[in-house]
Enzyme design. Structure first.
Site, mmCIF file in Angstrom:
data_model
loop_
_atom_site.group_PDB
_atom_site.id
_atom_site.type_symbol
_atom_site.label_atom_id
_atom_site.label_comp_id
_atom_site.label_asym_id
_atom_site.label_seq_id
_atom_site.Cartn_x
_atom_site.Cartn_y
_atom_site.Cartn_z
ATOM 1 N N GLU A 1 0.809 -1.219 0.000
ATOM 2 C CA GLU A 1 0.000 0.000 0.000
ATOM 3 C C GLU A 1 0.844 1.271 0.000
ATOM 4 O O GLU A 1 1.939 1.305 0.560
ATOM 5 C CB GLU A 1 -0.900 -0.009 1.238
ATOM 6 C CG GLU A 1 -2.037 0.981 1.181
ATOM 7 C CD GLU A 1 -3.208 0.528 2.038
ATOM 8 O OE1 GLU A 1 -4.152 -0.040 1.467
ATOM 9 O OE2 GLU A 1 -3.168 0.728 3.265
ATOM 10 N N LYS B 1 0.360 4.842 1.507
ATOM 11 C CA LYS B 1 -0.506 5.524 2.471
ATOM 12 C C LYS B 1 0.318 6.513 3.278
ATOM 13 O O LYS B 1 1.315 6.149 3.887
ATOM 14 C CB LYS B 1 -1.141 4.477 3.389
ATOM 15 C CG LYS B 1 -2.004 5.033 4.489
ATOM 16 C CD LYS B 1 -2.894 3.963 5.122
ATOM 17 C CE LYS B 1 -2.140 2.833 5.780
ATOM 18 N NZ LYS B 1 -3.051 1.879 6.448
ATOM 19 N N LYS C 1 -8.034 2.408 -3.187
ATOM 20 C CA LYS C 1 -8.490 2.227 -1.811
ATOM 21 C C LYS C 1 -9.294 3.464 -1.436
ATOM 22 O O LYS C 1 -8.742 4.543 -1.273
ATOM 23 C CB LYS C 1 -7.263 2.058 -0.884
ATOM 24 C CG LYS C 1 -7.616 1.622 0.531
ATOM 25 C CD LYS C 1 -7.682 0.120 0.642
ATOM 26 C CE LYS C 1 -7.860 -0.320 2.085
ATOM 27 N NZ LYS C 1 -6.634 -0.183 2.872
ATOM 28 N N GLU D 1 -14.679 -5.918 1.248
ATOM 29 C CA GLU D 1 -14.102 -5.974 2.593
ATOM 30 C C GLU D 1 -15.189 -6.237 3.632
ATOM 31 O O GLU D 1 -16.214 -5.560 3.659
ATOM 32 C CB GLU D 1 -13.408 -4.641 2.894
ATOM 33 C CG GLU D 1 -12.816 -4.557 4.284
ATOM 34 C CD GLU D 1 -12.087 -3.240 4.497
ATOM 35 O OE1 GLU D 1 -11.092 -3.021 3.796
ATOM 36 O OE2 GLU D 1 -12.530 -2.450 5.340
ATOM 37 N N ASN E 1 -10.956 -7.670 6.970
ATOM 38 C CA ASN E 1 -10.204 -6.608 7.634
ATOM 39 C C ASN E 1 -10.071 -6.962 9.111
ATOM 40 O O ASN E 1 -11.063 -7.065 9.825
ATOM 41 C CB ASN E 1 -10.909 -5.261 7.471
ATOM 42 C CG ASN E 1 -10.010 -4.097 7.832
ATOM 43 O OD1 ASN E 1 -9.100 -4.235 8.655
ATOM 44 N ND2 ASN E 1 -10.258 -2.954 7.240
ATOM 45 N N GLU F 1 -6.463 -8.376 5.508
ATOM 46 C CA GLU F 1 -6.080 -6.967 5.516
ATOM 47 C C GLU F 1 -5.866 -6.463 6.940
ATOM 48 O O GLU F 1 -6.584 -6.852 7.850
ATOM 49 C CB GLU F 1 -7.190 -6.109 4.889
ATOM 50 C CG GLU F 1 -7.696 -6.561 3.541
ATOM 51 C CD GLU F 1 -8.936 -5.781 3.132
ATOM 52 O OE1 GLU F 1 -9.155 -4.674 3.636
ATOM 53 O OE2 GLU F 1 -9.698 -6.291 2.309
ATOM 54 N N SER F 2 -4.891 -5.584 7.091
ATOM 55 C CA SER F 2 -4.602 -4.863 8.347
ATOM 56 C C SER F 2 -3.898 -5.723 9.389
ATOM 57 O O SER F 2 -4.248 -6.875 9.620
ATOM 58 C CB SER F 2 -5.868 -4.273 8.978
ATOM 59 O OG SER F 2 -6.448 -3.330 8.133
#
Length: 260
Positions: free
Chosen positions: A54, A56, A116, A165, A186, A216-217
């Protein structure tokens, strides 16, 4: 009002303003609108690592992550590192991103690009295609089943992959439909921002094999990925772990080398 509610409220205002300024017909005139897209889901299926890296700058949970990184350099570095795809944050207020980041990433790599974003309107999907995205993100927590169907079918008509998601069983079961390519779990609670990998493990058994599973995350170690792979996960979205370093591309390269 929690942080997710605030983001969505602001997003409605932002999109309504954009609609007044730029008609959707203008998107069809942009050069990327007719570009042939690259499927992220297909790349993940054949990959041994499954890394989606990513770009970010900041987030509501961590504030500033990296406000000096250059998206062009990061995109080039991620591709050189061998990631499967690149996620680009385009929300400005909460994440410091812009659509220019998506264009600049597109012009500097051939990776599948995920826009995103907090998508709440078809306008944003047409916008994503026009600005060089290959994949869109739909967040089940902020959309109805009808909206997920409407948005995902529009995306497929534009040859965009769809990553949905979810955070829990309720979101998952209301959302499963043929117009999705990937289901992302997520691990971060969007209301509290706490992270727990058990969320991915618990939901994995409820996701049919028709969909590519993405976690994710909170994925910052090789061990976390090796822990999740037996549960059928083929994709791993990693943001802060690379972006918090001086050279995200090099960090991704070292991470992937250790994973292989």
């Amino acid at each position: 009002m929690n942080i997710l509610d605030k983001i969505v409220a602001d997003k409605h205002k932002e999109v309504n303003l954009k609609k007044e300024l730029i008609p959707v017909e203008a998107f069809e005139l942009l050069p990327f609108f007719d570009r042939k897209t690259t499927s992220l889901s297909k790349k993940l299926k054949s990959s041994h690592t499954g890394i989606i890296a990513e770009f970010k700058r900041k987030s509501p949970s961590k504030s500033i992550i990296n406000n000096t990184a250059n998206v062009e350099d990061v995109a080039f570095g991620y591709e050189k590192a061998g990631v499967c795809g690149m996620s680009v944050l385009t929300d400005e207020i909460y994440f410091g991103g812009t659509l220019d980041d998506l264009i600049n990433a597109r012009e500097n790599c051939n990776l599948p690009l995920l826009r995103k974003e907090f998508i709440i309107d078809e306008y944003q999907i047409l916008e994503a295609k026009a600005f060089g995205a290959d994949v869109i993100l739909l967040i089940a927590a902020i959309l109805t089943k009808k909206e997920i169907k409407q948005f995902s079918e529009l995306a497929k008509s534009l040859k965009l992959d769809v990553l949905l998601e979810v955070h829990n069983n309720e979101e998952l079961h209301k959302s499963m439909m043929p117009s999705l390519d990937m289901i992302g779990v997520n691990n971060r609670n969007l209301k509290t921002f706490e992270v727990c990998l058990e969320t991915s493990k618990n939901l994995s058994t409820h996701i049919p094999n028709d969909f590519v599973k993405v976690s994710e995350s909170g994925i910052s170690t090789i061990e976390a990925i090796k822990e999740l792979q037996p549960y059928g996960f083929k994709g791993f979205l990693i943001g802060e772990n690379f972006m918090k370093t001086q050279d995200p591309g090099k960090s991704a390269e070292e991470f992937i080398r250790s994973l292989l």
